[in-house]
Motif scaffolding. Sequence first.
Motif, PDB file in Angstrom:
ATOM      1  N   THR A   1      34.561  29.374  71.334  1.00 49.00           N
ATOM      2  CA  THR A   1      33.787  28.269  70.766  1.00 49.00           C
ATOM      3  C   THR A   1      34.092  28.100  69.279  1.00 49.00           C
ATOM      4  O   THR A   1      34.259  26.975  68.796  1.00 49.00           O
ATOM      5  N   THR A   2      34.178  29.213  68.562  1.00 51.96           N
ATOM      6  CA  THR A   2      34.483  29.146  67.135  1.00 51.96           C
ATOM      7  C   THR A   2      35.876  28.571  66.900  1.00 51.96           C
ATOM      8  O   THR A   2      36.093  27.791  65.958  1.00 51.96           O
ATOM      9  N   TYR A   3      36.824  28.925  67.756  1.00 50.42           N
ATOM     10  CA  TYR A   3      38.187  28.398  67.619  1.00 50.42           C
ATOM     11  C   TYR A   3      38.198  26.879  67.764  1.00 50.42           C
ATOM     12  O   TYR A   3      38.837  26.163  66.983  1.00 50.42           O
ATOM     13  N   VAL A   4      37.473  26.367  68.755  1.00 50.64           N
ATOM     14  CA  VAL A   4      37.412  24.915  68.968  1.00 50.64           C
ATOM     15  C   VAL A   4      36.775  24.222  67.767  1.00 50.64           C
ATOM     16  O   VAL A   4      37.224  23.151  67.341  1.00 50.64           O
ATOM     17  N   ILE A   5      35.748  24.841  67.205  1.00 50.36           N
ATOM     18  CA  ILE A   5      35.109  24.274  66.011  1.00 50.36           C
ATOM     19  C   ILE A   5      36.102  24.235  64.851  1.00 50.36           C
ATOM     20  O   ILE A   5      36.250  23.212  64.174  1.00 50.36           O
TER      21      ILE A   5
ATOM     22  N   LEU B   1      31.895  11.322  57.546  1.00 54.32           N
ATOM     23  CA  LEU B   1      33.083  11.000  56.743  1.00 54.32           C
ATOM     24  C   LEU B   1      32.994  11.639  55.356  1.00 54.32           C
ATOM     25  O   LEU B   1      34.002  12.115  54.818  1.00 54.32           O
ATOM     26  N   ASP B   2      31.791  11.668  54.802  1.00 51.17           N
ATOM     27  CA  ASP B   2      31.610  12.326  53.509  1.00 51.17           C
ATOM     28  C   ASP B   2      31.880  13.821  53.620  1.00 51.17           C
ATOM     29  O   ASP B   2      32.517  14.414  52.732  1.00 51.17           O
ATOM     30  N   ALA B   3      31.404  14.430  54.709  1.00 50.69           N
ATOM     31  CA  ALA B   3      31.658  15.858  54.927  1.00 50.69           C
ATOM     32  C   ALA B   3      33.154  16.123  55.074  1.00 50.69           C
ATOM     33  O   ALA B   3      33.685  17.102  54.542  1.00 50.69           O
ATOM     34  N   LEU B   4      33.838  15.251  55.800  1.00 53.60           N
ATOM     35  CA  LEU B   4      35.285  15.406  55.970  1.00 53.60           C
ATOM     36  C   LEU B   4      36.010  15.309  54.631  1.00 53.60           C
ATOM     37  O   LEU B   4      36.938  16.084  54.361  1.00 53.60           O
ATOM     38  N   ALA B   5      35.590  14.383  53.804  1.00 54.89           N
ATOM     39  CA  ALA B   5      36.219  14.221  52.487  1.00 54.89           C
ATOM     40  C   ALA B   5      36.062  15.482  51.645  1.00 54.89           C
ATOM     41  O   ALA B   5      36.935  15.799  50.816  1.00 54.89           O
ATOM     42  N   ARG B   6      34.970  16.210  51.875  1.00 54.44           N
ATOM     43  CA  ARG B   6      34.748  17.466  51.151  1.00 54.44           C
ATOM     44  C   ARG B   6      35.313  18.665  51.914  1.00 54.44           C
ATOM     45  O   ARG B   6      35.098  19.816  51.535  1.00 54.44           O
ATOM     46  N   GLU B   7      36.003  18.372  53.047  1.00 55.50           N
ATOM     47  CA  GLU B   7      36.625  19.393  53.900  1.00 55.50           C
ATOM     48  C   GLU B   7      35.584  20.335  54.497  1.00 55.50           C
ATOM     49  O   GLU B   7      35.813  21.531  54.650  1.00 55.50           O
ATOM     50  N   TYR B   8      34.433  19.759  54.863  1.00 56.55           N
ATOM     51  CA  TYR B   8      33.379  20.508  55.526  1.00 56.55           C
ATOM     52  C   TYR B   8      33.489  20.310  57.042  1.00 56.55           C
ATOM     53  O   TYR B   8      33.872  19.248  57.513  1.00 56.55           O
ATOM     54  N   TYR B   9      33.134  21.356  57.760  1.00 56.16           N
ATOM     55  CA  TYR B   9      32.907  21.239  59.197  1.00 56.16           C
ATOM     56  C   TYR B   9      31.453  20.825  59.417  1.00 56.16           C
ATOM     57  O   TYR B   9      30.563  21.285  58.702  1.00 56.16           O
ATOM     58  N   VAL B  10      31.217  19.993  60.426  1.00 56.12           N
ATOM     59  CA  VAL B  10      29.844  19.635  60.795  1.00 56.12           C
ATOM     60  C   VAL B  10      29.645  20.052  62.249  1.00 56.12           C
ATOM     61  O   VAL B  10      30.377  19.599  63.138  1.00 56.12           O
ATOM     62  N   VAL B  11      28.676  20.926  62.480  1.00 55.24           N
ATOM     63  CA  VAL B  11      28.485  21.543  63.796  1.00 55.24           C
ATOM     64  C   VAL B  11      27.069  21.277  64.285  1.00 55.24           C
ATOM     65  O   VAL B  11      26.093  21.529  63.574  1.00 55.24           O
TER      66      VAL B  11
ATOM     67  N   GLN C   1      31.473  18.535  65.575  1.00 51.65           N
ATOM     68  CA  GLN C   1      31.708  19.578  66.575  1.00 51.65           C
ATOM     69  C   GLN C   1      30.388  19.846  67.306  1.00 51.65           C
ATOM     70  O   GLN C   1      29.385  20.156  66.657  1.00 51.65           O
ATOM     71  N   ILE C   2      30.380  19.711  68.618  1.00 51.93           N
ATOM     72  CA  ILE C   2      29.166  19.850  69.419  1.00 51.93           C
ATOM     73  C   ILE C   2      29.300  21.043  70.355  1.00 51.93           C
ATOM     74  O   ILE C   2      30.310  21.193  71.042  1.00 51.93           O
ATOM     75  N   VAL C   3      28.275  21.884  70.384  1.00 54.51           N
ATOM     76  CA  VAL C   3      28.216  23.008  71.316  1.00 54.51           C
ATOM     77  C   VAL C   3      26.969  22.841  72.177  1.00 54.51           C
ATOM     78  O   VAL C   3      25.847  22.788  71.647  1.00 54.51           O
ATOM     79  N   LEU C   4      27.154  22.740  73.487  1.00 54.06           N
ATOM     80  CA  LEU C   4      26.047  22.651  74.430  1.00 54.06           C
ATOM     81  C   LEU C   4      25.897  23.988  75.145  1.00 54.06           C
ATOM     82  O   LEU C   4      26.884  24.555  75.624  1.00 54.06           O
ATOM     83  N   LEU C   5      24.671  24.484  75.226  1.00 54.62           N
ATOM     84  CA  LEU C   5      24.387  25.699  75.973  1.00 54.62           C
ATOM     85  C   LEU C   5      23.291  25.393  76.970  1.00 54.62           C
ATOM     86  O   LEU C   5      22.227  24.887  76.591  1.00 54.62           O
ATOM     87  N   GLY C   6      23.556  25.658  78.256  1.00 50.46           N
ATOM     88  CA  GLY C   6      22.557  25.291  79.251  1.00 50.46           C
ATOM     89  C   GLY C   6      22.683  26.065  80.542  1.00 50.46           C
ATOM     90  O   GLY C   6      23.709  26.711  80.810  1.00 50.46           O
ATOM     91  N   GLN C   7      21.632  25.987  81.336  1.00 55.56           N
ATOM     92  CA  GLN C   7      21.630  26.626  82.649  1.00 55.56           C
ATOM     93  C   GLN C   7      22.633  25.940  83.567  1.00 55.56           C
ATOM     94  O   GLN C   7      23.176  24.876  83.251  1.00 55.56           O
ATOM     95  N   ASN C   8      22.858  26.547  84.711  1.00 53.81           N
ATOM     96  CA  ASN C   8      23.979  26.116  85.545  1.00 53.81           C
ATOM     97  C   ASN C   8      23.866  24.687  86.064  1.00 53.81           C
ATOM     98  O   ASN C   8      24.875  24.080  86.414  1.00 53.81           O
TER      99      ASN C   8
END
Length: 267
Positions: free
Chosen positions: A36-40, A119-129, A161-168
């Motif tokens: 998950t961290t790699y994908v982010i 877009l502002d975060a990208l300009a500052r080279e931030y990840y948004v999760v 970057q979106i991480v979903l955690l859920g039951q089956n």
Amino acid sequence: MAELSFLGLSDPPFSLSPDPRYFYLSSQHRTTLSKTTYVIEQRQGLSVVFGDVGLGKTSVARRLYQIHQDREDCLVAYMPTPHYKSAFQFLRGICTEFGIETKGYGEPASLNSLQTFLLDALAREYYVVLIIDEAQLLVGPQFELLRQLLNFELADRKLLQIVLLGQNQLRNKLRLKRALESRLATRSTLDPLDFPDTRAMIEFRLLVAGRRSPLFTDGALRRIFDYSRGIPREICRLGLNLLPAAIAAEANMIDANLVDQVTRGLR
């Protein structure tokens, strides 16, 4: 805590609350966090973690949140549930978690505000999760909103970057949302622990709580594994009941017989 000191413990090692200090990283948890961290970090968008009740999804979610909250180049939001009455309220909830003002805005304006933030975060080279727990509660319009948010992208990267955690049951819901599932970069599934990891989890928790020597006999550990079926929450629930039983019996070591007595009372 005086009673726990009889067992060589300074703190309760077993709890049903997901205390991050006591989160045992099994090999599968490490793999899930790594994928998950790699994908982010590669800004590839959507990751999903599936798992049945009690297998540690919330602990993984909070560990992911902690990892990225500690980074200076990351803006991260954790939603413990997506239980909103409408997709628009869900959108406003996401914006609120990131500190984006939406009061009085309609849906198009709120989406524009979120895109400007990204877009502002990208300009500052931030990840948004964005980390969403209990994602099996998502419904149709919310899935469509997430698909829209993943469309905020450049040629080579996703802005959110979106991480979903859920039951089956989340797995079945995603199968019906092909437009979103096709954007899925990685998926992980949490399974019950095997016996070596069950033993290691118990020993890790005891060590964090102050015990420097074994508390359970090998037979007791095997009984705990058989009863809990390797489900971390069930291991903790049983441990929570075993400690007062051991104190009452003045037993400094917990054996298989004591585990059997306690489990009979829990069935």
